[in-house]
Design a protein around this motif. Structure first.
Motif, PDB file in Angstrom:
ATOM      1  N   LEU A 145       0.844  -1.191   0.000  1.00 35.79           N
ATOM      2  CA  LEU A 145       0.000   0.000   0.000  1.00 35.79           C
ATOM      3  C   LEU A 145       0.881   1.243   0.000  1.00 35.79           C
ATOM      4  CD1 LEU A 145      -2.826  -0.982   2.516  1.00 35.79           C
ATOM      5  CD2 LEU A 145      -2.842  -1.089   0.024  1.00 35.79           C
ATOM      6  N   VAL A 146       0.470   2.230  -0.792  1.00 33.79           N
ATOM      7  CA  VAL A 146       1.265   3.439  -0.991  1.00 33.79           C
ATOM      8  C   VAL A 146       0.557   4.633  -0.374  1.00 33.79           C
ATOM      9  CG1 VAL A 146       2.351   4.933  -2.709  1.00 33.79           C
ATOM     10  CG2 VAL A 146       2.181   2.474  -3.133  1.00 33.79           C
ATOM     11  N   ALA A 147       1.276   5.417   0.377  1.00 31.66           N
ATOM     12  CA  ALA A 147       0.718   6.584   1.050  1.00 31.66           C
ATOM     13  C   ALA A 147       0.502   7.734   0.072  1.00 31.66           C
ATOM     14  CB  ALA A 147       1.667   7.030   2.163  1.00 31.66           C
ATOM     15  N   PRO A 148      -0.334   8.694   0.420  1.00 29.11           N
ATOM     16  CA  PRO A 148      -0.459   9.890  -0.416  1.00 29.11           C
ATOM     17  C   PRO A 148       0.910  10.528  -0.637  1.00 29.11           C
ATOM     18  CG  PRO A 148      -2.137   9.886   1.301  1.00 29.11           C
ATOM     19  CD  PRO A 148      -1.199   8.767   1.621  1.00 29.11           C
ATOM     20  N   GLY A 149       1.230  10.823  -1.867  1.00 29.02           N
ATOM     21  CA  GLY A 149       2.534  11.397  -2.174  1.00 29.02           C
ATOM     22  C   GLY A 149       3.593  10.402  -2.559  1.00 29.02           C
ATOM     23  N   GLY A 150       3.333   9.082  -2.363  1.00 28.46           N
ATOM     24  CA  GLY A 150       4.250   8.062  -2.866  1.00 28.46           C
ATOM     25  C   GLY A 150       5.072   7.306  -1.847  1.00 28.46           C
TER      26      GLY A 150
END
Length: 221
Positions: A145-150
């Motif tokens: 899973l990738v957070a907002p902004g990468g």
């Protein structure tokens, strides 16, 4: 009896005219199907068996799959929520928009609790925090899973600094020696993203939410 003799030019013109009448249409030539409109796929073994028009993909019915088990997982995590679940919703609203089953109940006399996708062996993989009946934060320890902004689990501090230039505030971890909290405020918004690192400076988990709940270091406390 008079005998008519056709000139070579006239004969050639007649042949070309007859040939043009039997030529396949441009559309038929492009699709590989003969110009005779009565032909079928069974009669023409060279005919394709796919529709000529674009057909929209089938939509899978909602299931109990956990976040990350599908395409475009990097689009699910947002500053203001996860998927269609937005901060400020109550638990019933979140359950209505979630594509699978969520489990979790508040403890006695507690106003804070978590909901997680059914089937997770570890609640820390993905959990949504509710306080006073409202969705206020989600936490992630999954690699996919990738957070907002990468940003994501496994990245080092230098990579996080590069993804969020000039926006990272670092503070010492409460429990991990030489670990840190990397705090990033949404550009122009109230939401906060926090990465936790181990002693080697690598991200072990992250969370997104609203203050003050996003800064809780022990779950609901």
């Amino acid at each position: 009896m008079r005998v008519y003799r056709w000139s070579n030019a006239v004969s050639l013109a007649l042949v070309l005219a007859l040939t043009g009448c039997n030529a396949p249409s441009p559309g038929a030539a492009a699709s590989g199907v003969a110009g005779d409109s009565t032909s079928t796929d069974a009669a023409d073994p060279g005919a394709i068996d796919q529709p000529y028009e674009d057909v929209p993909p089938a939509t899978a019915p909602p299931g109990s799959a956990m976040p990350g088990q599908g395409a475009a997982t990097d689009s699910l995590a947002h500053w203001d929520g996860f998927g269609e679940a937005q901060f400020g919703m109550d638990d019933e609203q979140v359950k209505l928009v979630w594509p699978g089953e969520l489990v979790g109940t508040p403890a006695d006399h507690s106003q804070c609790y978590h909901l997680s996708p059914a089937g997770q062996s570890d609640i820390s993989r993905f959990a949504m925090m509710f306080e006073d009946g409202t969705f206020v934060r989600y936490s992630v320890s999954a690699d996919d899973l990738v957070a907002p902004g990468g940003g994501k689990r496994g990245m080092d501090t230098a990579r996080i600094d590069a993804l969020y230039p000039g926006r990272v505030t670092s503070s010492g971890h409460k429990y991990v020696p030489d670990g840190h909290y990397l705090r990033i405020t949404e550009d122009g918004g109230p939401h906060v993203l926090i990465f936790e690192t181990d002693g080697g400076g690598n991200v072990t988990e992250w969370r997104v939410g609203l203050p003050p709940q996003v800064d809780y270091v022990e779950g609901c406390s």
